[in-house]
Motif scaffolding. Sequence first.
Motif, short mmCIF file in Angstrom:
data_model
loop_
_atom_site.label_atom_id
_atom_site.label_comp_id
_atom_site.label_asym_id
_atom_site.label_seq_id
_atom_site.Cartn_x
_atom_site.Cartn_y
_atom_site.Cartn_z
N ALA A 114 0.83 -1.20 0.00
CA ALA A 114 0.00 0.00 0.00
C ALA A 114 0.86 1.25 0.00
O ALA A 114 0.46 2.29 -0.53
CB ALA A 114 -0.92 -0.02 1.22
N GLU A 115 2.06 1.15 0.62
CA GLU A 115 2.96 2.31 0.62
C GLU A 115 3.33 2.73 -0.80
O GLU A 115 3.47 3.92 -1.08
CB GLU A 115 4.23 2.00 1.41
N SER B 286 2.72 6.79 -5.11
CA SER B 286 2.41 7.11 -6.50
C SER B 286 1.27 8.12 -6.61
O SER B 286 1.22 8.92 -7.54
CB SER B 286 2.05 5.83 -7.26
N VAL B 287 0.34 8.09 -5.65
CA VAL B 287 -0.81 8.98 -5.68
C VAL B 287 -0.53 10.29 -4.96
O VAL B 287 -0.94 11.37 -5.41
CB VAL B 287 -2.04 8.28 -5.07
N LEU B 288 0.18 10.19 -3.82
CA LEU B 288 0.46 11.37 -3.00
C LEU B 288 1.97 11.49 -2.77
O LEU B 288 2.46 11.32 -1.65
CB LEU B 288 -0.26 11.27 -1.65
N PRO B 289 2.73 11.80 -3.83
CA PRO B 289 4.19 11.81 -3.69
C PRO B 289 4.72 12.88 -2.74
O PRO B 289 5.83 12.75 -2.23
CB PRO B 289 4.67 12.06 -5.13
N ASN B 290 3.94 13.91 -2.49
CA ASN B 290 4.39 15.01 -1.64
C ASN B 290 3.77 14.99 -0.24
O ASN B 290 3.92 15.95 0.52
CB ASN B 290 4.08 16.36 -2.31
N ASN C 114 -3.00 16.97 -4.42
CA ASN C 114 -2.22 17.82 -3.53
C ASN C 114 -3.00 18.02 -2.24
O ASN C 114 -3.64 19.05 -2.01
CB ASN C 114 -1.92 19.17 -4.19
N ILE C 115 -2.97 16.99 -1.40
CA ILE C 115 -3.77 17.02 -0.17
C ILE C 115 -2.90 16.66 1.03
O ILE C 115 -1.81 16.11 0.90
CB ILE C 115 -4.96 16.04 -0.25
N ASP C 116 -3.42 16.99 2.19
CA ASP C 116 -2.72 16.70 3.44
C ASP C 116 -3.69 16.00 4.39
O ASP C 116 -4.91 16.06 4.21
CB ASP C 116 -2.21 18.00 4.07
N THR C 117 -3.15 15.33 5.39
CA THR C 117 -3.96 14.61 6.37
C THR C 117 -4.00 15.37 7.69
O THR C 117 -3.01 16.00 8.10
CB THR C 117 -3.39 13.21 6.63
N LEU C 118 -5.14 15.32 8.34
CA LEU C 118 -5.29 15.84 9.69
C LEU C 118 -5.69 14.68 10.58
O LEU C 118 -6.78 14.13 10.44
CB LEU C 118 -6.35 16.94 9.74
#
Length: 296
Positions: A25-26, A31-35, A182-186
Amino acid sequence: MQPLVVLISTFTLIFVASYASLQPAETYWNSVLPNTPMPKTIQDRLMSGSVHDWGVSKIHPDICAFYIFFPLCIGSNIKAKDDPRRYIFLTESDLKLGTKKNLYLMKSSNNANFLPQKVDDLDASTSKNLTVAINLLLSHPTSAEAKDMRNTIDMCEAGEDNACATTLEAMLDFTTSRLGNNIDTLISEGDTEVKIQSYSISDLKIMKSKKSIVCHKLTYPYAVYKCHSMSDTRAYKVSMVNANGKKINVGVVCHIDTSRWSPKHLAFEVLNVKPGTIPVCHLVPGDSIAWVPNEL
């Protein structure tokens, strides 16, 4: 909506499958969220080894369901005044450096893990196969755990613009289809010292976007996250320090318009406000993940 996975004729196959033989899964995440670095909370939910290591027969729901729009704790006689979720609500005026609040940051005991993607692809169905799944995963089909499984599937089959994800890949697909890549997690870190204690805000960042996706973890032998879209929200990444100097990072989501919320919602009692007057904020619950466009 992606159907909820149940394991039927393929269950014996899963016993001999190992996550090492599947695409990690990593790899998909990168590949989807490289940043976007993968948070430890999500890393801890990835399965490894054989099914014997997964703990699929364990169901350990919290005393209180973290899905905050439920009126009270599920399956208990707890009163609103004793509900620990009282200590997850804030106002936006609280979100400033130096603010001290008594907060509930207890780490959840729901340790169910994501299914590997290849296992998820083997057999996907809904409530029509629930009885078979219960018989395979539980020793007592009429138990409280079986009831929890039924409740989870009912929740997954209700609502619009939402999905129940049993794999990390499915969660990412739903989230990025609505918010982009281009998303981030909270995510709120758990604290096992005490359930409720005083915290002081030491740092915070506001996210510009008013859109977000929130995924709530439901009760099932493996991870099931109900993800849904939200609009008219403001999200914050907040660092807090307790009385012992321990730093905790949490996510906070503020709902800008609450005019359509029930006047009996616990938040209005806690904050002493009425629907539609001011934004209502809450900690991202310990078993939930909020996704927001990465715009500070």
